[in-house]
Design a protein around this motif. Structure first.
Motif, PDB file in Angstrom:
ATOM      1  N   ILE A  43       0.833  -1.208   0.000  1.00  0.00           N
ATOM      2  CA  ILE A  43       0.000   0.000   0.000  1.00  0.00           C
ATOM      3  C   ILE A  43       0.866   1.256   0.000  1.00  0.00           C
ATOM      4  N   PHE A  44       1.843   1.294   0.889  1.00  0.00           N
ATOM      5  CA  PHE A  44       2.673   2.497   1.037  1.00  0.00           C
ATOM      6  C   PHE A  44       3.524   2.737  -0.209  1.00  0.00           C
ATOM      7  N   GLY A  45       4.199   1.696  -0.683  1.00  0.00           N
ATOM      8  CA  GLY A  45       5.061   1.851  -1.855  1.00  0.00           C
ATOM      9  C   GLY A  45       4.283   2.255  -3.088  1.00  0.00           C
ATOM     10  N   ILE A  91      10.142  13.286  -8.012  1.00  0.00           N
ATOM     11  CA  ILE A  91      11.202  12.292  -8.224  1.00  0.00           C
ATOM     12  C   ILE A  91      11.494  11.536  -6.938  1.00  0.00           C
ATOM     13  N   PHE A  92      11.595  12.278  -5.831  1.00  0.00           N
ATOM     14  CA  PHE A  92      11.941  11.655  -4.550  1.00  0.00           C
ATOM     15  C   PHE A  92      10.908  10.619  -4.120  1.00  0.00           C
ATOM     16  N   ILE A  93       9.626  11.009  -4.120  1.00  0.00           N
ATOM     17  CA  ILE A  93       8.603  10.065  -3.639  1.00  0.00           C
ATOM     18  C   ILE A  93       8.442   8.896  -4.609  1.00  0.00           C
ATOM     19  N   SER A  99      11.471   1.815  -4.692  1.00  0.00           N
ATOM     20  CA  SER A  99      12.461   1.104  -3.873  1.00  0.00           C
ATOM     21  C   SER A  99      11.780   0.225  -2.826  1.00  0.00           C
ATOM     22  N   ILE A 100      10.747   0.739  -2.191  1.00  0.00           N
ATOM     23  CA  ILE A 100       9.998  -0.045  -1.195  1.00  0.00           C
ATOM     24  C   ILE A 100       9.426  -1.311  -1.835  1.00  0.00           C
ATOM     25  N   LEU A 101       8.822  -1.150  -3.014  1.00  0.00           N
ATOM     26  CA  LEU A 101       8.217  -2.299  -3.697  1.00  0.00           C
ATOM     27  C   LEU A 101       9.276  -3.309  -4.126  1.00  0.00           C
TER      28      LEU A 101
END
Length: 285
Positions: A43-45, A91-93, A99-101
């Motif tokens: 969810i977050f990624g 770009i950052f988010i 990266s999280i995924l």
């Protein structure tokens, strides 16, 4: 300042996509132990990647947003944030979400999030939105990606069921966004965006909404007929879906386009919420 950044990530769109992710994730988890951390990472990624795509959409569409009543008060239209800071933020988010995924979920889910991002930002927003009436169909591929993301986060594979979910939400979106296009037709005319009702007319658009709902119902029923979901799902979802179809049929016959399009728009939200709810609890039956 925080409020400005919150606005440009379009929280409403993120919440809508979280519903798709949650439904397919819980459905795919029905035969295994539910992994709360994997669910939260997914969810977050994905939400971060979607937020990044929405910010880029705001940047690219800033000039036409100023021309439309619905979007003229947006942050970038009013120059409340600098384009440079918004670009860096996007770009950052986006990189953070990918990266999280990739690290905490799986590479297939990460690649699907990149696919959805690419379709929405580059193919839909940059190349097609101002040029073709078929931009909505192209954009629907991006909007359907969260349903397959939720599924692959659990299974780490693409199969017939996940493809069916992807197709189902393409046609849900077509019905949903054509209703929006009728509601906002004056804005789209003013901004010279060639959405379907502007070019082909409202009557033809209303007929297409009806056809898309029929296709949505057909593919939804295949989930049961191919033994992915129970007949309880088919029975309950059919009640909702056929009422939606009746609304679309009556919409063709009536002249109050905005009022009827508004009904279709809001009921389509009910449809997608209940569809994903039934999808997520079907294992109980």
């Amino acid at each position: 300042m925080f409020k400005c950044y919150l606005e440009i990530i379009k929280p409403g769109i993120i919440i809508g996509n979280v519903i798709l992710i949650s439904g397919s994730f819980l459905f795919a988890s029905s035969n295994i132990t539910f992994n709360l951390f994997l669910f939260l990472y997914t969810i977050f990624g994905t939400s971060l990647v979607i937020a990044s795509a929405c910010v880029f959409n705001n940047l690219i569409d800033c000039d036409i947003d100023k021309k439309m009543k619905r979007t003229s008060e947006r942050v970038l239209s009013k120059k409340l944030l600098s384009p440079a800071s918004v670009y860096i933020f996007a770009i950052f988010i986006g990189v953070f979400g990918i990266s999280i995924l990739g690290i905490l979920v799986n590479y297939l889910t990460m690649m699907l999030s990149i696919f959805g991002f690419f379709i929405y930002v580059y193919i839909y927003t940059l190349l097609c939105k101002r040029r073709t009436i078929y931009s909505t169909f192209i954009g629907s591929f991006s909007g359907s990606t969260p349903s397959i993301i939720g599924y692959t986060a659990v299974t780490n594979t693409i199969d017939i069921c996940s493809i069916l979910l992807f197709i189902i939400f393409i046609f849900w979106q077509m019905s949903h966004f054509y209703a929006i296009a009728i509601l906002r037709i004056q804005d789209y005319n003013k901004a010279k965006i060639p959405v379907f009702p502007v070019i082909k007319g409202i009557l033809k658009t209303k007929k297409h909404i009806f056809y898309y709902i029929i296709i949505f119902i057909f593919f939804s029923s295949l989930l049961t007929f191919l033994n992915y979901l129970s007949y309880y799902f088919l029975m309950l979802s059919s009640i909702i879906n056929f009422y939606w179809l009746v609304l679309a049929y009556l919409n063709i016959k009536k002249d109050d386009n905005k009022k009827n399009a508004s009904k279709l728009f809001y009921f389509s939200i009910v449809v997608v919420v209940l569809f994903n709810f039934l999808l997520s609890i079907d294992y109980l039956f």
